[in-house]
Design an enzyme around this catalytic site. Structure first.
Site, PDB file in Angstrom:
ATOM      1  N   ASP A  55     -21.111  22.216  19.777  1.00 13.25           N
ATOM      2  CA  ASP A  55     -21.841  22.810  20.912  1.00 13.25           C
ATOM      3  C   ASP A  55     -23.105  23.457  20.350  1.00 13.25           C
ATOM      4  OD1 ASP A  55     -22.279  23.640  23.618  1.00 13.25           O
ATOM      5  OD2 ASP A  55     -21.646  25.659  23.077  1.00 13.25           O
ATOM      6  N   SER A  56     -23.993  23.849  21.259  1.00 14.82           N
ATOM      7  CA  SER A  56     -25.182  24.575  20.819  1.00 14.82           C
ATOM      8  C   SER A  56     -24.793  25.942  20.257  1.00 14.82           C
ATOM      9  CB  SER A  56     -26.129  24.763  22.005  1.00 14.82           C
ATOM     10  OG  SER A  56     -25.446  25.437  23.056  1.00 14.82           O
TER      11      SER A  56
ATOM     12  N   CYS B 149     -20.927  23.725  32.401  1.00 12.84           N
ATOM     13  CA  CYS B 149     -21.457  24.083  31.083  1.00 12.84           C
ATOM     14  C   CYS B 149     -20.325  24.804  30.381  1.00 12.84           C
ATOM     15  CB  CYS B 149     -22.674  24.997  31.241  1.00 12.84           C
ATOM     16  SG  CYS B 149     -23.151  25.860  29.708  1.00 12.84           S
ATOM     17  N   THR B 150     -20.121  24.478  29.109  1.00  7.85           N
ATOM     18  CA  THR B 150     -18.926  25.010  28.436  1.00  7.85           C
ATOM     19  C   THR B 150     -19.024  26.504  28.122  1.00  7.85           C
ATOM     20  OG1 THR B 150     -19.805  24.203  26.321  1.00  7.85           O
ATOM     21  CG2 THR B 150     -18.223  22.797  27.485  1.00  7.85           C
TER      22      THR B 150
ATOM     23  N   CYS C 192     -20.089  20.026  24.993  1.00  5.35           N
ATOM     24  CA  CYS C 192     -21.323  20.534  25.585  1.00  5.35           C
ATOM     25  C   CYS C 192     -21.786  19.505  26.612  1.00  5.35           C
ATOM     26  CB  CYS C 192     -22.365  20.699  24.480  1.00  5.35           C
ATOM     27  SG  CYS C 192     -24.010  21.138  25.057  1.00  5.35           S
ATOM     28  N   ASN C 193     -21.902  19.930  27.843  1.00  9.96           N
ATOM     29  CA  ASN C 193     -22.334  19.011  28.905  1.00  9.96           C
ATOM     30  C   ASN C 193     -23.773  18.552  28.683  1.00  9.96           C
ATOM     31  OD1 ASN C 193     -20.210  19.325  31.437  1.00  9.96           O
ATOM     32  ND2 ASN C 193     -20.284  21.097  30.108  1.00  9.96           N
ATOM     33  N   THR C 194     -24.612  19.471  28.221  1.00 10.93           N
ATOM     34  CA  THR C 194     -26.029  19.147  28.036  1.00 10.93           C
ATOM     35  C   THR C 194     -26.176  18.084  26.941  1.00 10.93           C
ATOM     36  OG1 THR C 194     -26.460  21.476  28.539  1.00 10.93           O
ATOM     37  CG2 THR C 194     -28.295  20.190  27.708  1.00 10.93           C
TER      38      THR C 194
HETATM   39  N1  DGL Z   1     -22.647  24.760  26.359  1.00  6.88           N
HETATM   40  C1  DGL Z   1     -23.622  23.825  26.737  1.00  6.88           C
HETATM   41  C2  DGL Z   1     -23.250  22.967  27.918  1.00  6.88           C
HETATM   42  O1  DGL Z   1     -22.078  22.714  28.121  1.00  6.88           O
HETATM   43  C3  DGL Z   1     -25.089  24.134  26.614  1.00  6.88           C
HETATM   44  C4  DGL Z   1     -25.588  25.524  26.733  1.00  6.88           C
HETATM   45  C5  DGL Z   1     -27.010  25.619  26.215  1.00  6.88           C
HETATM   46  O2  DGL Z   1     -27.181  25.538  25.005  1.00  6.88           O
HETATM   47  O3  DGL Z   1     -27.932  25.747  27.029  1.00  6.88           O
HETATM   48  O4  DGL Z   1     -24.073  22.484  28.624  1.00  6.88           O
END
Ligand code: DGL
Length: 261
Positions: A7-8, A182-183, A70-72
């Site tokens: 993830d980020s 978003c996770t 991470c969805n993004t």
């Molecule tokens: N946790 C991430 C997601 O699921 C991204 C959050 C981010 O870095 O902006 O999208």
């Protein structure tokens, strides 16, 4: 065998917590791209290059499977990662389809929370077009929530004010489900539960993602077990203090999961 989670930042820990529940005898490597968090407010070209770099680092550690928690990141790079690497790779997308299905009987609308970048991507548009025949899905970007989470800001008053302000334009009686796309957001499930009217269900894709991981391990014939549920934490900035933060956040989230049961 080792399963990698990416993830980020801290968000993917909410998915890892589910995996630790379901697969207690595996070992895990968790990587946070702390050099570049947050992803959701950057361009897709930037985020794509960060992901390719960080996954290369992870692969060098020897992974048997990878969860892009991470969805993004999934919406930007999952196809490319699957072309580059032959291990099973599980991605995440906002749980819009199950939400629309669950809502069918109620006639209420679905509200999807995700990062600005996830909501801008063609993958999200294609998903909604495919499953939302009745035009009942609305989307709300919540980039500030990622920043709050990274700062371990879980103060009920601060977050309560934030959610109330963001949700003020929405007539919540019209909604039946909120999707956490978003996770990072499941860290706020408890606070959201107190803010949202009781009839609104809150769904995330974490349990479904871990189910897909288990199914993929089986399909690839990857033997399970033999591990101890250990987690090795890495971050792209190599910051030891962030490793402590990841441990704190994971413990906190696992505690919430326990209380939720
Ligand atoms: N946790 C991430 C997601 O699921 C991204 C959050 C981010 O870095 O902006 O999208």
């Amino acid at each position: 065998m080792t399963i990698g989670f990416l993830d980020s930042g801290l968000g993917g820990l909410s998915v890892l917590a589910e995996a630790l529940k379901r697969l207690p005898d595996q070992d895990f490597l968790y990587m946070a791209d702390t050099l570049h968090v947050p992803y959701g407010t950057k361009t897709k070209e930037e985020v794509r290059s960060y992901i390719l770099e960080v996954v290369e680092t992870m692969m060098a550690e020897g992974l048997d499977a990878l969860v892009v928690a991470c969805n993004t990141a999934t919406s930007i790079a999952i196809a490319e990662l699957r072309e580059l690497y032959s291990i099973p790779i599980v991605g995440m997308e906002p749980a819009v389809k199950p939400a629309v299905e669950m809502n069918r009987a109620t006639g209420k609308r679905v509200l999807v929370f995700a990062t600005p970048l996830t909501l801008q991507m063609p993958k999200y548009y294609a998903l909604v077009s495919r499953v939302d025949e009745g035009g009942i899905v609305d989307s709300l970007p919540l980039p500030e929530l990622v920043r709050y989470c990274e700062a371990l800001q879980f103060d009920k008053r601060v977050l309560g004010d934030y959610f109330r302000e963001k949700l003020a334009p929405y007539g919540l009686d019209r909604y039946g489900i909120v999707v956490l796309g978003c996770t990072h957001y499941p860290f706020y499930k408890g606070i959201l539960r107190d803010i949202l009217p009781p009839h609104i269900r809150i769904v995330d894709g974490n349990a479904g993602t871990v189910r897909r991981l288990v199914a993929l391990l089986t399909r690839y014939g990857i033997p399970r077990g033999g591990g101890t549920g250990s987690v090795r934490f890495m971050c792209s900035s190599g910051d030891a203090a962030y490793v402590d933060k990841m441990q704190t956040a994971l413990a906190l989230y696992r505690q919430e999961l326990l209380e939720d049961e």
